[in-house]
Every structure is written in C-alpha cells, then in structure tokens.
Design an enzyme around this catalytic site. Structure first.
Site, PDB file in Angstrom:
ATOM      1  N   ARG A 103      30.746  36.041  42.671  1.00  0.00           N
ATOM      2  CA  ARG A 103      31.835  35.064  42.501  1.00  0.00           C
ATOM      3  C   ARG A 103      31.322  33.625  42.427  1.00  0.00           C
ATOM      4  O   ARG A 103      32.007  32.703  42.876  1.00  0.00           O
ATOM      5  CB  ARG A 103      32.866  35.164  43.645  1.00  0.00           C
ATOM      6  N   ARG A 126      36.924  29.949  42.351  1.00  0.00           N
ATOM      7  CA  ARG A 126      37.850  28.885  42.754  1.00  0.00           C
ATOM      8  C   ARG A 126      37.288  27.896  43.757  1.00  0.00           C
ATOM      9  O   ARG A 126      37.920  26.872  44.013  1.00  0.00           O
ATOM     10  CB  ARG A 126      39.138  29.516  43.319  1.00  0.00           C
ATOM     11  N   ARG A 177      41.043  26.516  34.921  1.00  0.00           N
ATOM     12  CA  ARG A 177      41.918  27.685  34.940  1.00  0.00           C
ATOM     13  C   ARG A 177      43.394  27.296  35.088  1.00  0.00           C
ATOM     14  O   ARG A 177      44.274  28.120  34.818  1.00  0.00           O
ATOM     15  CB  ARG A 177      41.527  28.587  36.127  1.00  0.00           C
ATOM     16  N   ASP A 237      36.490  40.454  34.664  1.00  0.00           N
ATOM     17  CA  ASP A 237      37.012  41.131  35.854  1.00  0.00           C
ATOM     18  C   ASP A 237      36.810  42.632  35.712  1.00  0.00           C
ATOM     19  O   ASP A 237      36.742  43.152  34.598  1.00  0.00           O
ATOM     20  CB  ASP A 237      38.505  40.831  36.038  1.00  0.00           C
ATOM     21  N   TYR A 271      42.362  51.138  42.610  1.00  0.00           N
ATOM     22  CA  TYR A 271      43.303  50.122  42.098  1.00  0.00           C
ATOM     23  C   TYR A 271      44.393  50.758  41.247  1.00  0.00           C
ATOM     24  O   TYR A 271      45.562  50.382  41.318  1.00  0.00           O
ATOM     25  CB  TYR A 271      42.566  49.076  41.248  1.00  0.00           C
TER      26      TYR A 271
END
Ligand code: CP3
Length: 368
Positions: A38, A42, A51, A87, A165
């Site tokens: 990552r 963010r 973004r 992703d 998921y």
C-alpha cells in the site's frame, strides 16, 4: 517517445536498481531493498488529492491514473520497487461480479455468491486481455514511465481470499459465510477455487507480458483458516499458480520472481518455503530468526515490521529496523512491513523507515 509507443510492451528503459531482484534470487546487493505494501495509498496527501471525487474502480480502469498513483511514492521515497496501483477485486469483476468501493465501508458486492448454484453466474472462461487489458496497459505505461529506476511488481489476490470476498460480499470479522461453504459445500468450494486459479494464472502471465518484473500473490485471508483448511483450500491453489506460471516462463525463457504473502499463516511457513515461490512474505507476528530457521534458507523472505511501529517517534523506527535487519540478515531479504500502510500514517515516518533500512543495511554489509 509518442503516447502510442508507451503502451507497447517492448523497448523498456534499462533497469538501474536491481537490489530487489537480487534479493528475490537469494543474493545480496549493496543495501537491503525496501518497499511497502500500500505504498500508493491514502497516507499520501497527493494520493488523496488525485483520487478525490473519482470512483475507485474507474481509477483502476485508467492506465494513466494507475501510472500516476504508482509513481507518486517513488517521487518522495527511495523505494527499491514499485507496485502497480490496482486492486485484487478486479478479478471477481472480470468473472462477471459487480463490485463497488463504498466510502467508509470498503469493497462491497451487491450480489454475493450465496449457494453453489450461484457459481453458474460466473464466467468460467475469462478472456483476460478483454476483461483485464486495462491493468496490462497500466503496467506497460508505468514500466516505460518509471524509466528503469526500480522494478515494477504486478499482483493478484489468491483464490481463497477472492472466494471469501465473493461470498461475504465485503469485509468480515469472522468470514463465517465463506467458511460455511468449506464445511457444507467442499466440492463447490474446490470448483470455485479452481475457476479462480485458472483466471489468476492467465492474469499473471498477462501482467508479465505487459512488463511486470515480479509478481506478488496476496492470500490476505489465510489467517482465518486453520492449518488443515489452509492445507486443503489454500496451499494447493497457491502452489499451482506458481508452478503453472513458472512452467510457462520456461517456454518464453523469462525469469520473474514470485512472492507469496499468506497473512497470519504461521503454521504454513515450512510448506510455503517448499512451494514454487522464490520469496515468502511475512506478517509481523513472526519472529525474524525463527522465520529464517523454519524456511531453512530455501527461499528469500520479505517483511515484516509491524505497520503500527510507524506511529512511534522516528528514532524508535530506526532501532526497530536495525533489530529486524539483525534478525533476518542482509542476504535474500526484502524489507517491508508486515501488512499495508494505514491511511493515518505520517509520510515522514515512512521516509524514516526507508532511510533506516538503507543506512543500517549498508553498514551491516560493509562490516561483513
Ligand atoms: O500500493 C499498493 O500496495 C498497490 C495497490 C493495492 C491496492 N489494493 C490499492 C488500494 C494493492 C496491492 C491492493 C491489494 C488489496 N486490495 C488487498 C490485498 C492486500 C491486503 O491489504 O491484504 C485487499 C484485501 C484488497 C481489497 C481492498 N481494496 C480493501 C480491503 C480496500 C480498503 C477499503 C477501505 O475503505 O479501507 C481496498 C481499497 C484500496 N485498494 C485502496 C487502495 C489504495 C484505498 C481506497 C482508495 O484509494 O480510495
């Protein structure tokens, strides 16, 4: 070079920093290479700004946006590798499932798989060029734009993590819906894991053809399985992916290191070190020395500082890094965190982590 040429996967700039590839091969460079899971994320103000107001998966489908986000952390820090911005959930999308990124909630599947009949809703044969060509174009463009500074890592989610998921429909603390399948519908579970494996193999090969110089497979939900379930529902598929990808490299005479990151799968360290992966990624719950003992020098290792150690004052980060390097040694070792960076982390502390890895490891290698 014209814009058109930047999406042709050939004539890439020469690689200048091969410390990451060397470490993956079990060798030692003049410092220990470092990158962070990552690292495009963010915690960077420029990431949040770029973004802002854009849909997450729309961003993933834009090669130019993925390229920009991949390059952002490299402008700030002396990372020894880049990982393509994308992703793991683009694979379920390619198989026909709807996945949305909901602010404050995370990834969400409006119509998750509920019962084995639902497998019929999935595409069993996926044309990866058609469904995931945007990732390949992002990799090619980024590989050109990195200008050979560092190698570019491609990645995928592993079958069990993606299966969980697809059944849970999003994040979960117990994963009990997905685990129910393993106990109530073992055959359908294997069918789904096999379908995912087939798509993943083609997806990874496509990434390499597009320019990826290493591949990481994220089994982020390994820890929710016990040792027996891991052995039945995760490990065979993980190993099959590496075996099949490498088999195809032989035909094309390529050599691309593969990293397996099975988070919280302590119990599987020995088995993973005997699999077809060259590098085993470690989370922070594993002691560096025992990880080396248990993998018996068969593979290179990657990891594993607790990401939360980045909340500590910078001087403490340097000490933690030194202890970690002493535990792992400097050969066949890629420094990283034990999982991804969190959005509230201070970029300066990430910089301190990278700098400490380089500084301490250079000294250790010199003193040998
Ligand atoms: O810098 C990098 O590591 C490359 C890009 C990357 C992303 N996701 C970008 C991303 C990688 C390698 C991933 C993998 C991924 N995605 C995993 C495996 C790694 C892990 O963390 O165990 C998983 C489980 C996912 C699924 C996913 N995507 C989650 C759980 C989230 C967070 C949701 C939230 O709101 O916290 C995402 C979104 C996501 N993927 C972000 C980024 C930078 C943040 C959201 C945003 O940019 O708006």
């Amino acid at each position: 070079m014209s814009k058109g040429e930047l999406i042709i996967p050939q004539d890439f700039p020469v690689l200048q920093n091969d410390t990451f590839l060397k470490a993956a091969r079990g060798e030692e460079g003049h410092h220990v290479p470092v990158w962070c899971m990552r690292q495009a994320g963010r915690y960077l103000p420029e990431f949040r700004e770029f973004r802002a107001g854009k849909d997450f998966f729309e961003t993933c489908r834009s090669p130019e946006a993925c390229c920009e986000l991949t390059l952002q952390p490299l402008r700030r820090f002396a990372f020894d590798a880049a990982i393509i911005f994308s992703d793991i959930l683009v694979v379920p999308q390619a198989m026909g499932m709807d996945v949305q990124m909901v602010a404050g909630k995370g990834p969400t599947f409006p119509e998750p798989l509920k019962e084995p009949e639902d497998l019929q809703r999935l595409r069993s044969k996926v044309d990866v060029d058609k469904e995931l060509g945007y990732v390949f174009r992002a990799i090619t463009l980024t590989r050109h734009k990195i200008q050979g500074k560092v190698p570019l890592i491609g990645f995928t989610g592993a079958p069990w993590t993606l299966m969980s998921y697809m059944i849970e429909g999003g994040g979960s603390s117990t994963h009990s819906k997905a685990k129910r399948w393993l106990y109530q519908h073992p055959e359908a579970s294997h069918m789904l894991l096999k379908m995912l494996t087939d798509v993943i193999v083609e997806y990874l090969l496509g990434q390499v053809a597009a320019g990826a110089q290493a591949l990481q497979v994220f089994e982020s939900h390994a820890g929710i399985l016990g040792p027996l379930q891991f052995q039945e529902f995760s490990l065979p598929y993980l190993d099959d992916i590496a075996r099949r990808v490498k088999e195809r490299f032989k035909e094309t005479q390529q050599e691309v290191p593969m990293i397996v990151f099975a988070k919280d799968a302590h119990y599987a360290l020995e088995a993973l070190s005997q699999s077809h992966y060259q590098v085993v990624g470690l989370d922070w719950t594993i002691d560096p020395r025992s990880a080396r003992d248990r993998t018996a020098g068969k593979v290179s290792v990657q990891g594993n500082m607790d990401p939360c150690a980045l909340y500590a004052p910078k001087e403490c980060i340097s000490d933690t890094v030194r202890t970690m390097l002493e535990g792992f040694g400097t050969r066949g070792y890629i420094a990283n965190l034990g999982h991804g960076l969190y959005p509230d982390m201070d970029p300066e502390h990430v910089g301190a982590f990278v700098e400490a890895v380089h500084r301490h490891s250079k000294l250790m290698i010199k003193q040998k």
